[in-house]
Scaffold this motif. Structure first.
Motif, short mmCIF file in Angstrom:
data_model
loop_
_atom_site.label_atom_id
_atom_site.label_comp_id
_atom_site.label_asym_id
_atom_site.label_seq_id
_atom_site.Cartn_x
_atom_site.Cartn_y
_atom_site.Cartn_z
N GLU A 81 -35.34 -7.26 -104.17
CA GLU A 81 -36.06 -7.74 -103.45
C GLU A 81 -36.11 -7.25 -101.75
O GLU A 81 -36.34 -8.06 -101.24
CB GLU A 81 -34.94 -9.59 -103.10
CG GLU A 81 -35.11 -10.52 -104.82
CD GLU A 81 -33.71 -11.69 -104.08
OE1 GLU A 81 -33.16 -11.54 -103.23
OE2 GLU A 81 -33.77 -11.90 -105.10
N GLY B 69 -25.94 -20.90 -109.07
CA GLY B 69 -26.63 -20.50 -109.40
C GLY B 69 -27.45 -20.88 -110.39
O GLY B 69 -28.81 -20.58 -110.24
N HIS C 74 -36.77 -14.86 -123.18
CA HIS C 74 -36.58 -13.19 -123.30
C HIS C 74 -36.12 -12.44 -125.00
O HIS C 74 -37.02 -12.13 -125.43
CB HIS C 74 -35.67 -12.72 -122.70
CG HIS C 74 -36.02 -12.54 -120.95
ND1 HIS C 74 -36.97 -11.91 -120.65
CD2 HIS C 74 -34.89 -12.80 -120.01
CE1 HIS C 74 -36.35 -11.66 -119.33
NE2 HIS C 74 -35.93 -12.65 -118.88
N LEU D 240 -28.19 -7.67 -113.06
CA LEU D 240 -27.61 -9.60 -112.50
C LEU D 240 -27.16 -9.34 -111.77
O LEU D 240 -25.73 -8.86 -111.54
CB LEU D 240 -27.50 -10.25 -113.72
CG LEU D 240 -29.19 -9.99 -114.63
CD1 LEU D 240 -28.51 -10.71 -115.78
CD2 LEU D 240 -30.22 -10.95 -114.03
N MET E 137 -32.92 -17.10 -108.13
CA MET E 137 -32.39 -17.29 -109.68
C MET E 137 -32.75 -16.98 -110.51
O MET E 137 -33.05 -15.83 -111.32
CB MET E 137 -31.06 -18.41 -109.71
CG MET E 137 -30.29 -17.92 -110.57
SD MET E 137 -28.90 -16.91 -108.76
CE MET E 137 -28.63 -16.17 -110.70
N ARG F 160 -36.50 -16.07 -110.63
CA ARG F 160 -37.09 -14.72 -110.31
C ARG F 160 -35.85 -13.17 -110.35
O ARG F 160 -36.21 -12.61 -111.15
CB ARG F 160 -37.32 -14.31 -108.88
CG ARG F 160 -38.25 -13.53 -108.76
CD ARG F 160 -38.77 -13.06 -107.21
NE ARG F 160 -39.50 -13.96 -106.81
CZ ARG F 160 -39.28 -15.02 -105.41
NH1 ARG F 160 -38.41 -14.94 -105.03
NH2 ARG F 160 -39.66 -16.18 -105.58
N ARG F 161 -34.17 -13.34 -110.16
CA ARG F 161 -33.10 -12.72 -110.65
C ARG F 161 -33.37 -12.30 -112.00
O ARG F 161 -32.88 -11.43 -112.70
CB ARG F 161 -32.19 -13.13 -109.89
CG ARG F 161 -32.69 -12.81 -108.16
CD ARG F 161 -31.21 -13.23 -107.54
NE ARG F 161 -31.57 -12.67 -106.60
CZ ARG F 161 -30.10 -12.28 -105.81
NH1 ARG F 161 -29.36 -12.79 -105.61
NH2 ARG F 161 -30.41 -12.38 -104.24
N LEU F 162 -33.65 -13.37 -112.73
CA LEU F 162 -33.48 -13.35 -114.50
C LEU F 162 -34.90 -12.74 -115.05
O LEU F 162 -34.35 -13.45 -116.28
CB LEU F 162 -33.03 -14.79 -114.93
CG LEU F 162 -31.64 -15.18 -114.51
CD1 LEU F 162 -31.21 -17.25 -114.56
CD2 LEU F 162 -30.14 -14.65 -115.03
N GLY F 163 -35.09 -12.80 -114.11
CA GLY F 163 -37.37 -12.02 -114.80
C GLY F 163 -37.10 -12.96 -115.77
O GLY F 163 -38.66 -13.18 -116.74
N LEU G 43 -27.72 -11.45 -121.02
CA LEU G 43 -29.17 -10.89 -121.10
C LEU G 43 -28.90 -9.46 -121.14
O LEU G 43 -29.58 -8.17 -121.19
CB LEU G 43 -29.84 -11.08 -119.31
CG LEU G 43 -30.20 -13.10 -119.95
CD1 LEU G 43 -30.76 -12.89 -118.28
CD2 LEU G 43 -31.43 -12.92 -120.85
N GLY H 79 -39.09 -6.97 -120.63
CA GLY H 79 -38.73 -7.73 -119.10
C GLY H 79 -37.58 -8.60 -118.70
O GLY H 79 -37.11 -8.80 -117.99
N PRO I 139 -33.89 -7.68 -116.67
CA PRO I 139 -32.69 -6.70 -115.55
C PRO I 139 -32.77 -6.44 -115.92
O PRO I 139 -31.65 -6.70 -116.65
CB PRO I 139 -32.91 -8.69 -114.37
CG PRO I 139 -33.00 -9.52 -115.04
CD PRO I 139 -34.15 -9.39 -116.23
#
Lengths: 257, 224
Positions: free
Chosen positions: B60, B96, B114, B89, A118, A120-123, B163, B84, B86
């Motif tokens: 992924e 999660g 960020h 999402l 998670m 990683r997915r959120l950057g 984000l 940076g 994404p």
């Protein structure tokens, strides 16, 4: 000149540590760092006080009695054995058992529950958020604990020794302060720094490289990490002692000058 | 066989946000197209292609060229923004969230990572989003284990929306949903234009009922 431009003008070997320092100051990374210092260092102080006093007093009392020690020998015991060797080693063992194991299991469980994925997915950089603050926090706390343990054990020894030999607290303290040098302090600080780095790096590596989905495997990973930490610490202990003082195995072997 | 339940057709001449022609053994006769502002549900009855699609959207997993295109380029070539962040999402069914942090910290961590210098309006924005999604009481101080499923999902959505991705993917959030979760889903879809202007919402599930349970959705598409 902007910060980025200033950084890019520096030699390559300085850029990475300064980048890390910048990352450490990011609010969420700083939060994890403070939590780690608190858990590893501050929370452990009660444990250190109790165990350090008990262990240190017994060791010192035993050695003084068996060696039929006088002030000079007692001072050497406190300095060479307790301050230089036992203090950093005992602090490292405490950190391995408390924090090394906790960090390894926490990161391994984060892998299983999908929290790492998670992030990683959120950057959010895994090294930035999971590894760097733990390594910095555990290392700083190990140094703090070592200093604290050294003070506790040496103080305990200085207070307790007059009960066994013909001396006073002030005489023993005076002798200790005259014999101890900056080299002794530097030696134990460098060792505690290295121990902290070794323990934290192994904990983070073991936890994050965990790939199984079975929660029952986590204790095995933790045990392996702890044993590995202990092994590397002892290897460093031996190598560093030899490098600095030319002695191996606590003085059993000496380097040829 | 794919069917569409068109609740409202979207027409635009702009580059589509997402164009999907298939993944794994799933092949579509016509590409599915998603545009900014869309609120859609795709129901993929088979588990494997749905999992593969979620992984692919999370960058992924690699996909065959042309299968999934994002803003005109293959998904594999999509990179985070200059900051940076994404662009897509995913919100998983369980939210999660990080177990060792409370709800507020879970929302704060990626945003502060960020945007460390943009914290001034952050509390206000979180509060407004939370109100729109039905979060009330002392939810902020609770750890994920002390939140109900829909609350975890709501916190996860707020975390993601702050984000500002171009596409928010809900991974089976409303499959086998109870009353509270359906209520949250309605709030999210109804307030979507205010919560995330210009952003697209995609629910990926395996349950046909979930695709039809939300009349506020623009459209739903069913695939076997």
């Amino acid at each position: 000149m902007s910060k980025q431009r200033l950084l890019s003008n520096l030699p390559q070997q300085w850029q990475m540590p300064l980048n890390w320092f910048g990352v450490l100051l990011l609010p969420p990374v700083w939060e994890v760092f403070l939590r780690q210092v608190y858990f590893t260092g501050i929370q452990a102080m009660g444990t250190v006080l109790l165990r350090g006093t008990v262990i240190g007093t017994f060791i010192i009392a035993y050695l003084i009695r068996e060696l039929n020690a006088d002030v000079a020998i007692t001072t050497n015991i406190l300095l060479l054995f307790v301050f230089r060797e036992a203090g950093p080693l005992l602090a490292a063992l405490l950190v391995i058992f408390r924090s090394g194991s906790a960090a390894t299991s926490e990161l391994a469980l984060m892998q299983i529950t999908g929290e790492v994925r998670m992030l990683r997915r959120l950057g959010v950089g895994l090294f930035d958020f999971l590894v760097l603050p733990r390594i910095m926090g555990i290392t700083l706390a190990t140094v703090m604990l070592t200093i604290y343990l050294q003070i506790v054990i040496v103080s305990g020894g200085i207070v307790f020794a007059p009960l066994l030999i013909d001396t006073s607290i002030s005489q023993l303290l005076d002798s200790f302060l005259k014999t101890a040098s900056l080299a002794d302090i530097g030696y134990s600080l460098i060792k505690s720094l290295a121990f902290g780095l070794i323990i934290s790096a192994i904990a983070c590596y073991s936890g994050l490289s965990f790939r199984s989905r079975e929660i029952g495997v986590v204790p095995q990973v933790v045990t392996r990490a702890m044993m590995r930490s202990f092994g590397y610490i002892m290897a460093f202990e031996v190598a560093f002692s030899y490098f600095v003082f030319g002695v191996l195995m606590f003085g059993l072997f000496e380097a040829e000058v | 066989m794919a069917e569409s339940a068109n609740l409202e057709s979207a027409t635009s001449s702009e580059i589509p946000l997402l164009s999907f022609t298939g993944i794994g053994n799933l092949r579509l006769a016509k590409p599915l197209v998603l545009r900014g502002g869309d609120r859609v549900a795709w129901v993929i009855l088979s588990h494997t292609p749905r999992e593969m699609l979620v992984s692919a959207l999370a960058l992924e997993r690699e996909t065959a060229p042309g299968q999934i295109r994002f803003l005109g380029q293959d998904l594999a070539q999509v990179s985070p923004t200059a900051q940076g962040l994404p662009q897509v999402l995913i919100v998983p069914r369980d939210g999660g969230l990080l177990a060792n942090f409370n709800a507020w910290e879970n929302i704060w961590i990626p945003f502060a990572y960020h945007n460390p210098k943009a914290m001034k309006d952050f509390p206000q924005r979180v509060r407004l989003m939370a109100e729109a999604l039905g979060l009330s009481g002392n939810w902020m101080e609770r750890r994920p284990t002390a939140l109900s499923t829909w609350q975890r999902q709501a916190v996860s959505c707020i975390r993601a929306l702050l984000l500002e991705p171009r596409l928010l993917v809900l991974d089976a959030l409303f499959d086998e949903a109870d009353g509270e979760e359906i209520g949250f889903g309605h709030s999210l879809i109804e307030h979507w234009p205010q919560l995330a202007p210009g952003l697209a919402l995609l629910h990926l599930g395996a349950e046909p009922a979930a695709g039809l349970a939300f009349p506020a959705l623009d459209w739903a598409h069913f695939m076997e």
